[in-house]
Write a protein that holds these residues in place. Structure first.
Motif, short mmCIF file in Angstrom:
data_model
loop_
_atom_site.label_atom_id
_atom_site.label_comp_id
_atom_site.label_asym_id
_atom_site.label_seq_id
_atom_site.Cartn_x
_atom_site.Cartn_y
_atom_site.Cartn_z
N PHE A 129 0.82 -1.20 0.00
CA PHE A 129 0.00 0.00 0.00
C PHE A 129 0.86 1.26 0.00
N VAL A 130 1.89 1.27 0.83
CA VAL A 130 2.79 2.43 0.90
C VAL A 130 3.51 2.62 -0.43
N TYR A 131 4.05 1.55 -0.98
CA TYR A 131 4.79 1.63 -2.23
C TYR A 131 3.91 2.13 -3.38
N GLY A 132 2.73 1.55 -3.52
CA GLY A 132 1.83 1.98 -4.59
C GLY A 132 1.37 3.41 -4.41
N SER A 133 1.06 3.79 -3.17
CA SER A 133 0.62 5.16 -2.91
C SER A 133 1.72 6.16 -3.24
N GLU A 134 2.95 5.81 -2.92
CA GLU A 134 4.07 6.71 -3.20
C GLU A 134 4.23 6.94 -4.69
N ILE A 135 4.03 5.90 -5.48
CA ILE A 135 4.17 6.03 -6.93
C ILE A 135 3.15 7.00 -7.50
N THR A 136 1.88 6.80 -7.18
CA THR A 136 0.86 7.66 -7.79
C THR A 136 0.98 9.10 -7.32
N ILE A 137 1.31 9.30 -6.06
CA ILE A 137 1.44 10.67 -5.53
C ILE A 137 2.62 11.38 -6.18
N ARG A 138 3.75 10.71 -6.29
CA ARG A 138 4.93 11.34 -6.89
C ARG A 138 4.71 11.67 -8.36
N LEU A 139 4.01 10.80 -9.08
CA LEU A 139 3.69 11.12 -10.47
C LEU A 139 2.81 12.35 -10.55
N GLY A 140 1.84 12.46 -9.65
CA GLY A 140 1.00 13.65 -9.61
C GLY A 140 1.81 14.89 -9.31
N GLU A 141 2.73 14.79 -8.36
CA GLU A 141 3.57 15.93 -8.02
C GLU A 141 4.43 16.37 -9.19
N ALA A 142 4.83 15.43 -10.02
CA ALA A 142 5.70 15.75 -11.15
C ALA A 142 5.04 16.71 -12.14
N PHE A 143 3.71 16.74 -12.17
CA PHE A 143 3.00 17.65 -13.07
C PHE A 143 2.83 19.04 -12.48
N LEU A 144 3.30 19.24 -11.26
CA LEU A 144 3.31 20.56 -10.63
C LEU A 144 1.93 21.21 -10.58
#
Length: 458
Positions: A129-144
């Motif tokens: 859960f932590v690993y998957g959540s980190e992926i989607t959140i970081r991808l969202g952050e990348a779009f600023l």
């Protein structure tokens, strides 16, 4: 040769263990999981939930994974579809402000469905859960915070990668297989914002669909299905294709991944409306507490960031006079008027009947808005707002919020999360079952298997 972003993230995922997770990450994760279970149990009677469950039942599937609250098991992808869609029905599931999306409602249904099927432990569930959540959140952050202007809903577009990563981790895939899983997710990244034009349910599906697709992709990659390693950073990769005017920062995806956990800063929602409405709702409740006589209000001005105006005020006729629950959930004037008139913004204030309250609609018609340059400067780091009320006698009242209740700077405690869970699960389960779910989730890392928890939430 330099490894691609997805290869680097996959290598981190292969090596990640529960013992690598800081205590605060584990504790916050349990809070998010309890919160989502409350949303799931509350939503099973909603029409949009009944429809997706009926479709899943019609399609059938090997009964390995539970559809929460429905006394029904189906295949892991179909359970993920149903649970993701149901969990987003009230828009009260957690979100991440800088990632600008709902992560748990996408990732958890995927990892839960496979954890049940493959008899995984609580530690394995939390780690995935932590690993998957980190992926989607970081991808969202990348779009600023800008992908919204391209018309995309990050819960769907970024969320499928998080569901895929979490599913791959729960299956114990190696780095090459995880990379393929993430590559397959790129073929399933979807979620248009057009749902808001007519207040439709498709936003809810944009949580269930990526949960299903991430689960399916991991199962395919486990059997050797291949996909591009350049899914994120390639010439035709996700970051370029889904960005607005080529605005993105790929460092957000990988920098300190595995040592700095963005997902732990996810916000738990206390209002049944859009995350962009949360500071407005808090202002409204503050103004309610100031004892304002709403019948003597002449006008209301909200000062917010640019995207809040775009998502919460257009089309204007549906926002000031909502005809569907989704209209109200994404309405700036409704959020302010509802809080000022009723002093609360729970799921009871966002039903087909209550959104037509004449007192609320009368006050909503007096709400105006304007861009606040100071609020725009800090978006998407946080979403401050100011609400100014002018009375008929010229008196003014002002409320300002930087961090609404639930944000990391103004957090929901475990005790408050428990209170929300009890409210959300309501009459759907008994008090004994509520107590046991709270106890099991609170000690999730100690569970060798999930059988008892699954049985109670079934």
């Amino acid at each position: 040769m330099k490894k691609t972003l997805s290869q680097q993230v996959a290598e981190i995922g292969e090596k990640l263990t529960f013992e690598d997770l800081p205590d605060y990450v584990v504790e916050n994760s349990k809070k998010f999981i309890l919160d989502l279970l409350g949303n799931l149990l509350a939503s099973k009677h909603i029409e949009s939930s009944r429809i997706v469950v009926d479709v899943v039942k019609d399609l059938g599937g090997e009964p390995t994974s539970t559809v929460v609250g429905c006394n029904y098991k189906t295949s892991a992808p179909m359970a993920a579809l149903a649970n993701g869609t149901m969990g987003h029905a009230f828009d009260m599931d957690d979100d991440h402000r800088e990632g600008t999306q709902h992560s748990s409602v996408v990732v958890f249904p995927a990892v839960l469905s496979l954890a049940e099927r493959y008899k995984k432990s609580g530690k394995e569930l939390i780690t995935a859960f932590v690993y998957g959540s980190e992926i989607t959140i970081r991808l969202g952050e990348a779009f600023l915070g800008q992908t919204y202007y391209q018309g995309f809903h990050p819960t769907g577009t970024c969320g499928v990668f998080g569901a895929a990563g979490g599913a791959a981790k729960i299956l114990g895939l190696n780095a090459e297989q995880i990379t393929n899983t993430l590559g397959l997710a790129g073929s399933q990244a979807a979620g248009l914002l057009e749902w808001k034009a007519q207040g439709t349910w498709s936003k809810r599906y944009q949580a269930g669909h990526p949960a299903m697709c991430g689960t399916l992709g991991a199962l395919m990659a486990k059997r050797g299905y291949t996909a591009p390693t350049t899914v994120w950073d390639g010439e035709d990769g996700f970051l370029r294709a889904y960005s607005y005017k080529d605005i993105w920062d790929e460092k957000k995806v990988i920098d300190e991944f595995g040592t700095r956990w963005e997902m732990a800063d996810t916000s738990i929602k206390v209002h049944a409306c859009c995350r962009f409405s949360a500071p407005l709702a808090d202002c409204a409740l503050d103004l309610y507490g100031q004892g304002i006589d709403t019948e003597q209000v002449d006008s209301i001005l909200a000062k917010v960031n640019k995207y809040s105006i775009k998502v919460l005020t257009v089309p204007a006729e549906r926002k000031a006079d909502p005809t569907t629950v989704v209209d109200a959930q994404f309405s700036l004037p409704y959020a302010i008027a509802c809080g000022m008139v009723k002093g609360r913004e729970s799921i009871a204030e966002y039903t087909n009947e209550t959104i037509r309250d004449p007192k609320v609609l009368e006050l909503a018609s007096k709400v105006r808005w304007e861009l606040d340059p100071e609020a725009e400067k800090v978006y998407p780091k946080y979403y401050p707002c100011t609400v100014i009320v002018t009375m008929k006698d010229g008196t003014t009242y002002t409320s300002h919020v930087d961090y609404p209740k639930g944000d990391p700077e103004n957090p929901v405690t475990w005790e408050e999360a428990v209170e929300k869970f009890r409210f959300m699960s309501g009459y759907h389960i008994g008090e004994f079952e509520k107590d046991r779910i709270i106890e099991l989730v609170g000690n999730l890392e100690e569970l060798d298997c999930l059988d008892e928890l699954i049985k109670i939430i079934s």
